[in-house]
Motif scaffolding. Structure first.
Motif, mmCIF file in Angstrom:
data_model
loop_
_atom_site.group_PDB
_atom_site.id
_atom_site.type_symbol
_atom_site.label_atom_id
_atom_site.label_comp_id
_atom_site.label_asym_id
_atom_site.label_seq_id
_atom_site.Cartn_x
_atom_site.Cartn_y
_atom_site.Cartn_z
ATOM 1 N N ILE A 588 -15.040 -7.014 47.917
ATOM 2 C CA ILE A 588 -15.042 -7.369 46.488
ATOM 3 C C ILE A 588 -16.412 -7.009 45.942
ATOM 4 O O ILE A 588 -17.441 -7.519 46.401
ATOM 5 C CB ILE A 588 -14.737 -8.857 46.251
ATOM 6 C CG1 ILE A 588 -13.338 -9.178 46.793
ATOM 7 C CG2 ILE A 588 -14.786 -9.164 44.755
ATOM 8 C CD1 ILE A 588 -12.905 -10.602 46.546
ATOM 9 N N ASP A 589 -16.385 -6.101 44.961
ATOM 10 C CA ASP A 589 -17.602 -5.579 44.349
ATOM 11 C C ASP A 589 -18.099 -6.558 43.288
ATOM 12 O O ASP A 589 -17.310 -7.334 42.745
ATOM 13 C CB ASP A 589 -17.252 -4.235 43.691
ATOM 14 C CG ASP A 589 -18.462 -3.339 43.562
ATOM 15 O OD1 ASP A 589 -19.573 -3.797 43.865
ATOM 16 O OD2 ASP A 589 -18.270 -2.176 43.164
ATOM 17 N N ASP A 590 -19.366 -6.494 42.987
ATOM 18 C CA ASP A 590 -19.961 -7.290 41.892
ATOM 19 C C ASP A 590 -19.538 -8.753 41.984
ATOM 20 O O ASP A 590 -19.246 -9.390 40.960
ATOM 21 C CB ASP A 590 -19.565 -6.736 40.516
ATOM 22 C CG ASP A 590 -19.892 -5.255 40.392
ATOM 23 O OD1 ASP A 590 -20.765 -4.781 41.147
ATOM 24 O OD2 ASP A 590 -19.279 -4.580 39.541
ATOM 25 N N PHE A 591 -19.486 -9.289 43.181
ATOM 26 C CA PHE A 591 -18.990 -10.650 43.347
ATOM 27 C C PHE A 591 -19.910 -11.660 42.662
ATOM 28 O O PHE A 591 -21.125 -11.560 42.716
ATOM 29 C CB PHE A 591 -18.815 -10.999 44.832
ATOM 30 C CG PHE A 591 -18.094 -12.301 45.011
ATOM 31 C CD1 PHE A 591 -16.712 -12.366 44.901
ATOM 32 C CD2 PHE A 591 -18.792 -13.484 45.249
ATOM 33 C CE1 PHE A 591 -16.040 -13.566 45.036
ATOM 34 C CE2 PHE A 591 -18.123 -14.693 45.377
ATOM 35 C CZ PHE A 591 -16.745 -14.730 45.263
ATOM 36 N N ALA A 645 -25.494 -7.526 50.033
ATOM 37 C CA ALA A 645 -26.189 -7.750 48.758
ATOM 38 C C ALA A 645 -26.439 -6.408 48.084
ATOM 39 O O ALA A 645 -26.831 -5.446 48.739
ATOM 40 C CB ALA A 645 -27.494 -8.479 49.012
ATOM 41 N N GLU A 646 -26.199 -6.361 46.782
ATOM 42 C CA GLU A 646 -26.389 -5.119 46.021
ATOM 43 C C GLU A 646 -27.698 -5.198 45.253
ATOM 44 O O GLU A 646 -28.162 -6.296 44.946
ATOM 45 C CB GLU A 646 -25.277 -4.965 44.982
ATOM 46 C CG GLU A 646 -23.959 -4.489 45.500
ATOM 47 C CD GLU A 646 -23.001 -4.243 44.330
ATOM 48 O OE1 GLU A 646 -22.504 -3.117 44.242
ATOM 49 O OE2 GLU A 646 -22.764 -5.152 43.516
ATOM 50 N N GLY A 647 -28.247 -4.030 44.913
ATOM 51 C CA GLY A 647 -29.409 -3.974 44.020
ATOM 52 C C GLY A 647 -30.669 -4.563 44.621
ATOM 53 O O GLY A 647 -31.507 -5.123 43.896
HETATM 54 MG MG MG Z 1 -21.523 -3.438 42.380
#
Ligand code: MG
Ligand code: C2E
Ligand code: MG
Length: 688
Positions: A588-591, A645-647
């Motif tokens: 799941i992206d951008d959770f 973790a993104e970004g």
């Molecule tokens: Mg994302």
């Protein structure tokens, strides 16, 4: 005569009848009296003649001896016996030679006037106007001795006639009076029903009242006329009431048709037809009186989804609830219509400033934002609202509508559930969007797309465990365009489906190349759009690509968004399970940006949660973000999911995440998204 006839023509029937009667009965009486008078006159004359004749015969008989002996004295005396008859004025006897023998006068003063014939007049009688003269021979045993001459006065006849006439006139007068009285009575028998007819006709023509009736009692022609008249009135009355019934029915139908033509039967709101009519009217008035009018276009977000997953009945219920909530958000005098499937339009009149419209829009959004319960489901409906103002934005109704629509479209493109007031730039942007759409359509065949890859690292070892494929559009004159600028457009026009397929295929081919180079531990994350996910052939296409590129499916990660899962019903879970059955992993992206709850997530076969970069960027300083990040990590662990973790841009962030149990990460700290060749360089570095 002519004027008398004209006068008669103008008289009422009663007078005409009276006149007619008087004329006929008068003529009859006068003629009959005249006949009687003439007959009577004849008989009186006849009587006088007979009595005079008998006097002459009697004198002749008595005087014959005296004449024979020429005894004038005796003859004179015999003649004087006529004194007993007052009618006889004079008489004379003539001898055989025709000379006057003796004469007699009764009460005659002027003997000159009553001159006797000098000689024997011829035998016979003559009537004049005043007298009867008679001459007869005097004879004895057939011996002619001379003649007798008598003149009688007609006075007695005339006086008798006068009395008779008086009697006749009296009788005539009385009978006329009696006849008149009788006729008057009879006449009323005729004229009364006619008057009743006249009065009825007048009432009808004055008041249109067909309930009046005339007395049709008599069995004659007038009675028949009265009955026919009543019959005719009855028929008219019946036809009138039939007609009235029909008119009422037609009015009823007309009202229903009007309602059907002007109202929407699901929400009971006016429909597009009514809206357009009303708007043109309101705009004209606004221009005339120099006042402002606002048009608001309201488009529900995700209505189609409710309709598709819960059915039309639920869809209709939702529309009714929305209609109610929107109506409650408006002032008295504002107009709301349902102008399309999930489109509503509002007209705000007498608006001072566009900010008032903004307030109304906010109120609408707030009211719509509250949860809706339908058939045991809790739903949230958002809406995108576009606002345009007359006369600022347009003074033409169609232009005004177009602007409100453009503004609404902008609201939608700004992530839905918001409102936008029309700005002239929007038109330019819309035009830009049109150009973008056209260019996008050709980008695939012109091979203008490229894939960049962003490494995903193991935070503990800092080794690359996988990459995420991120699309780039390399436009000949404009350079590299980032996905945020064209993915939403491609989502809307559907091009995301072939584009997404190209991405997956290219990414898998690249992965195969890397695997063949010996980097078999490497995984590939591919973003899946909502539109793509809904494609029925999705599963077949994925399986085909996996087969064709010969990759290990467990090295392919498909990234979904929370909203894609939230829109979901049982079919989504089934689809996810089928993907998982192929051996492919799901993330799941951008959770954290959506609203998924733990109980909700539990139902989905998800392998990885990708913490959205918005929570990561202020770590570890921001206590709220730290708390959220920790909670997501804890939740993922309890659901037996891995976390990425993104970004991640700083060492502190990386340390914080690792310290709290997030093992994997992706971010500029390690690398920006780069072309495939550069990824190869990383491995060379790693292995060096
Ligand atoms: Mg994302
Ligand atoms: P995403 O899937 O969440 O991708 C991560 C985005 O975050 C990428 O932006 C990436 O460049 C950016 N990013 C990574 N690390 C950092 C960082 O440390 N700091 C900051 N500020 N940003 C970082 P990008 O490539 O512009 O992609 C944006 C979004 O476009 C993606 O978000 C994804 O939702 C979508 N997207 C990209 N490629 C595709 C594709 O092939 N198909 C679909 N459906 N969507 C795609
Ligand atoms: Mg992604």
């Amino acid at each position: 005569m002519q004027s008398a006839l004209n006068w008669l023509r103008k008289q009422p029937i009663a007078t005409k009848l009276k006149m007619l009667h008087l004329a006929t009965s008068g003529t009859v009486i006068v003629l009959a009296s005249l006949m009687l008078l003439l007959t009577q006159f004849y008989f009186f004359n006849r009587g006088l003649l007979e009595s005079t004749n008998s006097h002459a015969a009697m004198i002749s008989e008595n005087v014959s001896a005296a004449m024979m002996f020429d005894d004038k004295k005796a003859a004179q005396e015999i003649l004087a016996s006529l004194r007993a008859s007052p009618d006889i004025e004079m008489a004379a006897l003539y001898d055989r030679q025709g000379n006057l023998f003796v004469n007699y006068y009764q009460n005659i003063k002027d003997k000159e006037e009553y001159a006797l014939p000098p000689r024997t007049p011829p035998p016979g009688y003559t009537f004049t106007l005043q007298h009867l003269t008679l001459s007869q021979p005097v004879a004895l045993q057939n011996n002619r001795l001379g003649s007798i001459y008598i003149q009688a006065d007609l006075y007695a006849v005339y006086s008798q006639m006068a009395r008779y006439l008086a009697a006749i006139i009296a009788i005539m007068g009385i009978s006329l009076l009696l006849a008149n009285a009788f006729l008057r009575r009879m006449q009323r028998e005729i004229t009364d029903p006619i008057h009743s007819l006249v009065r009825a006709s007048e009432t009808i023509s004055e008041h249109g009242d067909y309930t009046v009736r005339v007395d049709g009692g008599t069995p004659d022609e007038i009675g028949l006329l009265g009955r026919s008249f009543n019959h005719m009135l009855e028929r008219i009355q019946r036809r009138d009431s039939d007609l009235e019934d029909e008119i009422t029915q037609r009015k009823h139908i007309q009202t229903r048709l009007d309602k059907l033509a002007h109202y929407d039967n699901v929400t009971n709101l006016p429909n597009r037809h009514y809206f357009n009519e009303h708007l043109s009217h309101v705009v004209r008035r606004a221009l005339k009186f120099d006042i402002k009018v606002v048009v608001m276009f309201i488009d529900l977000d995700n209505f189609k989804l409710v309709n598709d997953t819960l059915g039309h009945h639920a869809g209709d219920t939702l529309l009714r609830i929305v209609a109610e909530r929107l109506s409650e958000s408006l002032r008295f005098g504002d107009t709301i219509s349902r102008v399309g499937g999930d489109e509503f339009a509002v007209i705000l009149e007498n608006v001072e400033h566009a900010s008032q419209a903004a307030m109304v829009a906010e109120k609408c959004l707030a009211n719509l934002g509250e949860a809706v319960q339908i058939d045991g489901n809790e739903l949230y409906v958002g809406a995108s609202i576009g606002i345009s103002v007359c006369p600022e934005d347009a003074s033409d109704m169609h232009e005004l509508l177009k602007h409100a629509d453009t503004a609404m479209y902008f609201a939608k493109s700004r992530g839905k559930n918001n409102y936008q007031i029309f700005l002239p730039e929007m038109n330019q942007q819309a035009q830009k969007r049109l150009i973008l759409d056209t260019s996008l359509r050709h980008a695939l065949e012109l091979q203008e797309f490229a894939l960049y890859y962003q490494p995903q690292v193991d935070l503990a070892t800092r080794r690359i465990i996988g990459v995420e494929a991120l699309i780039r559009w390399v436009r000949p004159e404009l350079g590299i365009v980032n996905p945020v600028e064209f993915i939403p457009a491609a989502e809307e026009n559907g091009l995301i489906v072939p584009i997404g397929e190209w991405v997956m295929k290219t990414a898998c081919q690249q992965l195969k190349v890397w695997h063949d180079l010996g980097l078999t531990h490497l995984s590939m994350s591919v973003n899946l759009s909502g539109r793509q996910f809904k494609e029925e052939t999705l599963l077949e296409r994925i399986a085909e690509i996996v087969r064709e590129t010969e990759i290990d499916p467990s090295t392919l990660h498909l990234e979904l968004t929370e909203s894609m899962l939230m829109d979901a019903g049982t079919t989504t879970i089934k689809k996810l399970e089928q993907i998982r059955a192929l051996g492919i992993l799901l993330s799941i992206d951008d959770f954290g940006t959506g609203y998924s709850s733990m109980s909700y997530l539990k139902r989905f076969p998800i392998n990885t949660l990708k913490i959205d970069k918005s929570f990561v960027q202020d770590l570890p300083q921001d206590s709220e973000d730290s708390a959220i990040t920790k909670a997501i990590i804890a939740m993922a662990h309890s659901l037996k999911m891995s976390v990425m973790a993104e970004g991640v841009e700083t060492e502190e962030q990386a340390e914080f995440l690792l310290a709290n149990g997030c093992l994997n990460s992706q971010g500029y700290l390690f690398s920006k998204p780069v072309p495939a060749e550069q990824i190869a360089l990383f491995f060379e570095l790693e292995n060096a």
